[in-house]
Motif scaffolding. Sequence first.
Motif, PDB file in Angstrom:
ATOM      1  N   ASN A 383       0.838  -1.208   0.000  1.00 22.28           N
ATOM      2  CA  ASN A 383       0.000   0.000   0.000  1.00 22.28           C
ATOM      3  C   ASN A 383       0.865   1.248   0.000  1.00 22.28           C
ATOM      4  O   ASN A 383       2.013   1.229   0.443  1.00 22.28           O
ATOM      5  CB  ASN A 383      -0.983  -0.006   1.174  1.00 22.28           C
ATOM      6  CG  ASN A 383      -0.345   0.372   2.495  1.00 22.28           C
ATOM      7  OD1 ASN A 383      -0.126   1.539   2.794  1.00 22.28           O
ATOM      8  ND2 ASN A 383      -0.042  -0.640   3.325  1.00 22.28           N
ATOM      9  N   ALA A 384       0.301   2.313  -0.523  1.00 20.38           N
ATOM     10  CA  ALA A 384       0.981   3.610  -0.546  1.00 20.38           C
ATOM     11  C   ALA A 384      -0.063   4.699  -0.622  1.00 20.38           C
ATOM     12  O   ALA A 384      -1.186   4.480  -1.105  1.00 20.38           O
ATOM     13  CB  ALA A 384       1.928   3.713  -1.741  1.00 20.38           C
ATOM     14  N   GLY A 385       0.302   5.874  -0.161  1.00 23.45           N
ATOM     15  CA  GLY A 385      -0.536   7.030  -0.406  1.00 23.45           C
ATOM     16  C   GLY A 385      -0.357   7.479  -1.849  1.00 23.45           C
ATOM     17  O   GLY A 385       0.759   7.496  -2.368  1.00 23.45           O
ATOM     18  N   ILE A 386      -1.454   7.797  -2.521  1.00 23.68           N
ATOM     19  CA  ILE A 386      -1.404   8.455  -3.825  1.00 23.68           C
ATOM     20  C   ILE A 386      -2.001   9.833  -3.592  1.00 23.68           C
ATOM     21  O   ILE A 386      -3.218   9.985  -3.415  1.00 23.68           O
ATOM     22  CB  ILE A 386      -2.198   7.675  -4.896  1.00 23.68           C
ATOM     23  CG1 ILE A 386      -1.604   6.278  -5.064  1.00 23.68           C
ATOM     24  CG2 ILE A 386      -2.185   8.429  -6.222  1.00 23.68           C
ATOM     25  CD1 ILE A 386      -0.168   6.244  -5.568  1.00 23.68           C
ATOM     26  N   VAL A 387      -1.146  10.838  -3.547  1.00 19.10           N
ATOM     27  CA  VAL A 387      -1.552  12.139  -3.030  1.00 19.10           C
ATOM     28  C   VAL A 387      -1.265  13.250  -4.027  1.00 19.10           C
ATOM     29  O   VAL A 387      -0.418  13.120  -4.921  1.00 19.10           O
ATOM     30  CB  VAL A 387      -0.855  12.433  -1.682  1.00 19.10           C
ATOM     31  CG1 VAL A 387      -1.273  11.409  -0.629  1.00 19.10           C
ATOM     32  CG2 VAL A 387       0.653  12.445  -1.828  1.00 19.10           C
ATOM     33  N   VAL A 388      -1.971  14.352  -3.821  1.00 18.61           N
ATOM     34  CA  VAL A 388      -1.913  15.512  -4.705  1.00 18.61           C
ATOM     35  C   VAL A 388      -1.428  16.711  -3.899  1.00 18.61           C
ATOM     36  O   VAL A 388      -1.957  16.981  -2.805  1.00 18.61           O
ATOM     37  CB  VAL A 388      -3.294  15.813  -5.309  1.00 18.61           C
ATOM     38  CG1 VAL A 388      -3.233  17.028  -6.234  1.00 18.61           C
ATOM     39  CG2 VAL A 388      -3.834  14.596  -6.040  1.00 18.61           C
TER      40      VAL A 388
END
Length: 567
Positions: A383-388
Motif C-alpha cells: 500500500n501507498a498514499g497516492i496524493v496531490v
Amino acid sequence: MLRITELRLPLNHAEPALRAAVLARLGLRADELQAFTVFRRAWDARKRSAVVLIYTVDCTLAAGADEAALLARFAGDTHVRPAPDTTYRFAGHAPADFFAAQRPRPVVIGFGPCGIFAALILAQMGLRPIVLERGKAVRERTKDTWGLWRQGVLDPESNVQFGEGGAGTFSDGKLWSQISDPRHLTRKVLTEFVKAGAPEEILYVAKPHIGTFRLVGVVEKMRAEIESLGGEIRFQQRVVDLLVETAPSQGGAPATRHVRGVVLASGEQLRADQVVLALGHSARDTFAMLQQRGVHLEAKPFSVGFRIEHPQSLIDRARFGPSAGHPILGAADYKLVHHAGNGRAVYSFCMCPGGTVVAATSEVGRVVTNGMSQYSRNERNANAGIVVGIAPADYRQQPGSGPVNPLDGVAFQRHWESRAFELGGGGYQAPGQLVGDFIKGQRSTVLGSVLPSYQPGVTLTDLAQPGRGSLPDYALAAIREALPAFERQIKGFSLPDAVLTGVETRTSSPLRITRGRDHQSLNTTGLYPAGEGAGYAGGIMSAGVDGIEVAEALGARLLAQATIQSA
C-alpha cells in the motif's frame, strides 16, 4: 581508512566474492587488506533480468601498506576516497552541579522521533530534560490504538498520532531520508536505534526499516536511557498554554518576548526558559493555542489523497522480474510521480511493502488513513498514499490578498476527514472504491481479488460522486489521470481490482512554526520549534536529525549563558 563506492556484484554472489572485488578494485594483495566493512548495500533493478548489488565499503589497510600512495594512485577516481569521519561530537557537556543554582530544566513537548532525539541529546549533554507527552506510554497506547482498529473506539489522546513514539511508531518504520546530511547525523540516529535493539542491518542497507512491533521495544529502551541520564518523561501531560514574558521596547528597539513556562491541562504551571516544540503534525489544539499566544506561524503546502492497495506479489514481479522473492531484496517498494494536465503533481507517499492500511484519526467523527508494515513485510498487500500537492491558496478560508491564516490548512483537513467519515457510514469505516471503477467514474459495489486491509472496515462507494466527493474536484481529476500513467512505470498498477481507501490528509504539517538560524521562534526567545509538526521534517529520520540539531542549539546556548552568569 578509505572508502570505495559503486562496487557492483551480481545478486547471488558468494560471500568471498566481495573481498575479492575489493582487492581487485584497489589492486592489492590479500595480505595488504587488514579488514573491510560494508557501509551501505543497495541494489539496481533497472535490468530486471540481472539485478545487481551496489556496495559502499570502508577499508583498513594492513600495517606497512601505504594508504597515501594508494589514494594518490586513485586521485582521479571519484569512487575511491578517504572514508569520512562519521563520529558524533557533542556541542558541550554540563558540569555535575549545573542545576545546583536552581536553573529551570529544559522542557520538550512531544515524544515522537523528534522529541525522543532532542531529549536524548540533551540528556547525554547532562541537561536533564523534562518531556511532556500528551499520550500514553507506548504499550498502553498500542492497546488503545487496537481498540480503534478492532472495535471502532477512539481515544482522542491515545492513538496513532498521540503517545510515546509518535506517529512513526505505527508506520513502516522507514529509516531513510533525502535530507542533506553533511555532519552524518543520520548515522547518529541509526546508531542509537541499534543500541536500543534495532537490527544492525539498518546501519548498511540502503533503505532500512524497523517495523511497528520492533519500534515499540526500541522506543522503550531509548526512554530508559534518557531517564538513566537524569531526564524525566511525563505521560498524559497535555500542554494547554504557554507562559510568555514580554519586555517593553527600549531605545527604539522592538519589544521582546521570552518563554517562561507552560501550563498543563491539570492546571499545573511548569517553569521553563527553554522549550522544544516537538509536537507532531496533528497537535491542532496546540497550534491554535500558539497562534493565540502570538507565536509566529505561517501556512505551508501539504498533500491529500487516498491509500492504494495491490497484491505485493504484483509489485515484486513488476520491480524485480525473475528475482522477485529473493531474501536480500525482500518486498519491493516504488516511488512514482505524475504531473497532471491541470497543473497538479500526483505522487506516491509513504509506500509500505507487505503492510496494511491503518485508521490514523485523532479526532472524533473523522476518518484518516495511513500505512504500516511490520519488520517482516509479509502481509498480502502493498500500500501507498497516492496524493496531490496543494498550496495555501487552495485552502484559504477568506478570499483576499493578505497572508493565509495558518489554521486554514487544519480546517481544510478536518472538512475532508469529516466527509470521509460520512461516506464510510460512521463507526470509523473508511470509504473505498476499486481502481477500475474510479477511473470509469462509477460506484463500486463488490470487491474483487484485492481485499482491503483497513480496519475497522471499508464501505464501497463512489469516491468522486458529484457534490459529495471525498476530495476536491481538482485532486480527484489529477489522481484519475495519474493511475493509468503509473501503469506505464509499474505493470499492473491500474489493476481494476486494486483498492483506493480514503482519505490521506496528514502527509505533513499544514503550517510552519517559523524559526531563525538559531533554531528559535522568530518572535519568542527560548521557544524551539522542531520536527514534523513545526514544518521542518517529514519522517522518522529527518525528524530525529532535526531533534538533534535543535537540542544542540538549545544546549550550546544554555551552557554559554551559564558560563557568562558564573563569570
